[in-house]
Design an enzyme around this catalytic site. Structure first.
Site, mmCIF file in Angstrom:
data_model
loop_
_atom_site.group_PDB
_atom_site.id
_atom_site.type_symbol
_atom_site.label_atom_id
_atom_site.label_comp_id
_atom_site.label_asym_id
_atom_site.label_seq_id
_atom_site.Cartn_x
_atom_site.Cartn_y
_atom_site.Cartn_z
ATOM 1 N N ALA A 1 76.755 -31.714 15.966
ATOM 2 C CA ALA A 1 76.527 -32.899 16.797
ATOM 3 C C ALA A 1 77.374 -34.060 16.299
ATOM 4 O O ALA A 1 77.643 -34.170 15.095
ATOM 5 C CB ALA A 1 75.053 -33.277 16.744
ATOM 6 N N GLY B 1 74.837 -28.333 14.978
ATOM 7 C CA GLY B 1 74.807 -27.958 16.397
ATOM 8 C C GLY B 1 75.873 -26.924 16.757
ATOM 9 O O GLY B 1 75.710 -26.175 17.721
ATOM 10 N N GLU C 1 71.105 -30.708 8.699
ATOM 11 C CA GLU C 1 70.218 -31.671 9.355
ATOM 12 C C GLU C 1 69.141 -32.252 8.448
ATOM 13 O O GLU C 1 68.945 -33.464 8.387
ATOM 14 C CB GLU C 1 69.557 -31.023 10.600
ATOM 15 C CG GLU C 1 70.511 -30.835 11.770
ATOM 16 C CD GLU C 1 71.269 -29.514 11.718
ATOM 17 O OE1 GLU C 1 71.282 -28.870 10.641
ATOM 18 O OE2 GLU C 1 71.849 -29.130 12.740
ATOM 19 N N GLU D 1 74.250 -23.822 15.991
ATOM 20 C CA GLU D 1 73.221 -23.584 17.019
ATOM 21 C C GLU D 1 73.847 -23.061 18.313
ATOM 22 O O GLU D 1 73.289 -22.197 18.986
ATOM 23 C CB GLU D 1 72.436 -24.866 17.268
ATOM 24 C CG GLU D 1 71.596 -25.263 16.059
ATOM 25 C CD GLU D 1 70.743 -26.475 16.337
ATOM 26 O OE1 GLU D 1 69.583 -26.299 16.736
ATOM 27 O OE2 GLU D 1 71.237 -27.598 16.159
HETATM 28 N N1 COA Z 1 80.584 -35.969 14.179
HETATM 29 C C1 COA Z 1 81.587 -36.844 14.371
HETATM 30 N N2 COA Z 1 82.771 -36.750 13.741
HETATM 31 C C2 COA Z 1 82.939 -35.737 12.882
HETATM 32 C C3 COA Z 1 81.941 -34.792 12.622
HETATM 33 C C4 COA Z 1 80.718 -34.936 13.315
HETATM 34 N N3 COA Z 1 79.716 -34.055 13.182
HETATM 35 N N4 COA Z 1 82.384 -33.900 11.729
HETATM 36 C C5 COA Z 1 83.643 -34.261 11.422
HETATM 37 N N5 COA Z 1 83.983 -35.374 12.115
HETATM 38 C C6 COA Z 1 85.267 -36.079 12.076
HETATM 39 C C7 COA Z 1 85.453 -36.852 10.788
HETATM 40 O O1 COA Z 1 84.847 -38.138 10.897
HETATM 41 C C8 COA Z 1 86.952 -36.928 10.716
HETATM 42 O O2 COA Z 1 87.413 -37.898 11.609
HETATM 43 P P1 COA Z 1 88.607 -38.917 11.173
HETATM 44 O O3 COA Z 1 89.777 -37.999 10.830
HETATM 45 O O4 COA Z 1 88.835 -39.754 12.389
HETATM 46 O O5 COA Z 1 88.098 -39.649 9.972
HETATM 47 C C9 COA Z 1 87.398 -35.571 11.267
HETATM 48 O O6 COA Z 1 86.315 -35.101 12.068
HETATM 49 C C10 COA Z 1 87.673 -34.546 10.195
HETATM 50 O O7 COA Z 1 86.527 -34.436 9.372
HETATM 51 P P2 COA Z 1 86.581 -34.478 7.774
HETATM 52 O O8 COA Z 1 85.245 -34.874 7.263
HETATM 53 O O9 COA Z 1 87.747 -35.292 7.329
HETATM 54 O O10 COA Z 1 86.879 -32.926 7.450
HETATM 55 P P3 COA Z 1 86.498 -32.149 6.122
HETATM 56 O O11 COA Z 1 87.172 -30.819 6.231
HETATM 57 O O12 COA Z 1 86.791 -32.973 4.907
HETATM 58 O O13 COA Z 1 84.916 -31.938 6.162
HETATM 59 C C11 COA Z 1 82.818 -31.280 7.185
HETATM 60 C C12 COA Z 1 84.341 -31.086 7.135
HETATM 61 C C13 COA Z 1 82.289 -30.455 8.345
HETATM 62 C C14 COA Z 1 82.178 -30.834 5.872
HETATM 63 C C15 COA Z 1 82.510 -32.789 7.381
HETATM 64 O O14 COA Z 1 83.347 -33.280 8.431
HETATM 65 C C16 COA Z 1 81.090 -33.081 7.734
HETATM 66 O O15 COA Z 1 80.214 -33.008 6.887
HETATM 67 N N6 COA Z 1 80.832 -33.427 9.017
HETATM 68 C C17 COA Z 1 79.529 -33.811 9.481
HETATM 69 C C18 COA Z 1 78.669 -32.592 9.700
HETATM 70 C C19 COA Z 1 77.337 -32.992 10.276
HETATM 71 O O16 COA Z 1 76.562 -33.685 9.652
HETATM 72 N N7 COA Z 1 77.103 -32.575 11.531
HETATM 73 C C20 COA Z 1 75.947 -32.957 12.248
HETATM 74 C C21 COA Z 1 74.912 -31.966 12.036
HETATM 75 S S1 COA Z 1 73.493 -32.367 12.999
#
Ligand code: COA
Length: 263
Positions: A64, A109, A132, A112
Site C-alpha cells: 500500500a 498489500g 503492517e 496480499e
Molecule cells: N508507498 C509509497 N512509496 C513507496 C513505498 C510504499 N509502500 N515503498 C517504496 N516507496 C518508494 C520510496 O519512497 C522511494 O521513492 P523515492 O525514490 O521517490 O524516494 C521508492 O519507492 C524506492 O523505495 P526505496 O525505499 O528507496 O527502495 P529500497 O529498495 O531501499 O527499499 C522497501 C524497499 C520495500 C524495503 C522499502 O521501500 C519499504 O520499506 N517500503 C515501504 C513498505 C511498506 O511499509 N508498505 C506498506 C505496507 S502496508
C-alpha cells in the site's frame, strides 16, 4: 492516466496485467487500485482464459502507498473499501485461473495481491514481508484470512508478527509460493503455466476453482453437494461428452467394460 498504472496486454488467450509504477516499487496507491479495477473489467481480461499479474521494474510491489495513510479516519477507510479497496477481492473472484509472477520486493498489500492469485511463481530475487503490525496496523486486503487458509494460523502469526523478510526458497518451503524459478524467469514461467491452464476446458476449470475456493467455508455436506452439482452441470458439456466418446471409441473392442459413472 490511471490506465498507464496497470498495463493490460493479451498474449493469445492469456491476459497479462502489469503494475506500472516502478519508480515507487509499484506501491499500490488508490490510483493504481482504480487502474487495476479498470483492467479487471476490460474486454481483454474478460475474454481471456487465464490471467498473469506481474510488476514492472525491480519489484512486484512494495505494498500500500504509505503516503496515503496519513489522516485516515474510520469513515474514510470504510469508504475506501467500498470504492477501490475491494479490488483484491475482485481479482480473487475472477473465474479464470490467475498466476502472480513475483520478483524483488513483495511487501504488505503487494503480497496480499499475490495471495489473491491461484498460483504464485517467484524468482530467486523475491523477498516477502508483511510490515503492517510493525507500523501499527494489520494486513487488511484479505491477507490475514488467506494466510491462515494457506499456511495455518501459527505460520500466519509468525509471518505477520515476527518476520523481517522471507526469501524465495523459504517462501516455497512454507507454501507461500507454488514455485521458485531462477532470477529473471518469473514472468516467463508464469506465462507458460497460464498458457497450459488456458488450454483446459474453461467451464470445468472455472467451476473447479470456485468449488475449491468455497470449500474452506463449506460444511462437508455442502462441499459434496457443490461437487455433485458442478459435475451434473458439466457432464453434458461438449468437452465432457467428446472426451468420453474419444475414450470409448479408443477402447474399441478391448472388451473392458468395467468402471463407474463418476467424474
Ligand atoms: N508507498 C509509497 N512509496 C513507496 C513505498 C510504499 N509502500 N515503498 C517504496 N516507496 C518508494 C520510496 O519512497 C522511494 O521513492 P523515492 O525514490 O521517490 O524516494 C521508492 O519507492 C524506492 O523505495 P526505496 O525505499 O528507496 O527502495 P529500497 O529498495 O531501499 O527499499 C522497501 C524497499 C520495500 C524495503 C522499502 O521501500 C519499504 O520499506 N517500503 C515501504 C513498505 C511498506 O511499509 N508498505 C506498506 C505496507 S502496508
Amino acid at each position: 492516466m490511471t490506465e498507464e498504472l496497470v498495463g493490460v496486454e493479451r498474449r493469445g488467450d492469456v491476459c497479462v496485467l502489469m503494475l506500472r509504477r516502478p519508480d515507487k516499487l509499484n506501491a499500490l496507491s488508490t490510483a493504481v487500485e482504480v487502474a487495476l479495477g479498470h483492467a479487471l473489467a476490460s474486454e481483454e481480461l474478460r475474454t481471456s482464459r487465464a490471467v498473469v499479474i506481474a510488476g514492472e521494474g525491480r519489484a512486484f510491489s512494495a505494498g500500500a502507498d504509505v503516503t496515503e495513510f496519513r489522516d485516515a479516519t474510520p469513515a474514510s477507510i470504510l469508504a475506501y473499501y467500498r470504492d477501490t479497496g475491494d479490488v483484491y477481492e475482485r481479482f480473487a473472484a475472477l473465474s479464470q485461473p490467475t498466476v502472480a509472477a513475483i520478483h524483488g520486493w513483495c511487501v504488505g498489500g503487494g503480497l496480499e495481491l499475490a495471495l489473491a492469485a491461484d498460483f504464485r511463481v517467484a524468482d530467486e530475487s523475491a523477498v516477502f514481508r508483511l510490515p503492517e503490525v510493525a507500523i501499527g496496523i494489520i494486513p487488511s486486503s484479505g491477507g490475514t484470512h488467506r494466510l491462515v487458509r494457506l499456511l495455518g494460523s501459527a505460520r500466519a502469526k509468525e509471518l505477520v508478527f515476527l518476520r523481517e523478510r522471507v526469501d524465495a526458497a523459504e517462501a516455497f518451503r512454507l507454501g507461500l509460493v507454488t514455485e521458485v524459478v531462477p532470477r529473471g524467469f518469473a514472468l516467463e514461467r508464469a506465462l507458460e503455466l497460464a498458457v497450459g491452464l488456458a488450454e483446459l476446458p474453461s467451464l470445468a476449470l472455472s467451476l473447479a476453482k470456485q468449488a475449491i475456493d468455497a470449500m474452506g467455508e463449506a460444511s462437508r455436506e455442502a462441499g459434496l453437494l457443490i461437487e455433485r452439482v458442478a459435475y451434473a452441470a458439466l457432464a453434458q458439456t461438449p468437452h465432457a461428452q467428446d472426451a468420453v466418446d474419444a475414450f470409448v471409441s479408443g477402447q474399441g473392442s478391448s472388451g473392458d467394460s468395467g468402471g463407474g459413472g463418476s467424474a
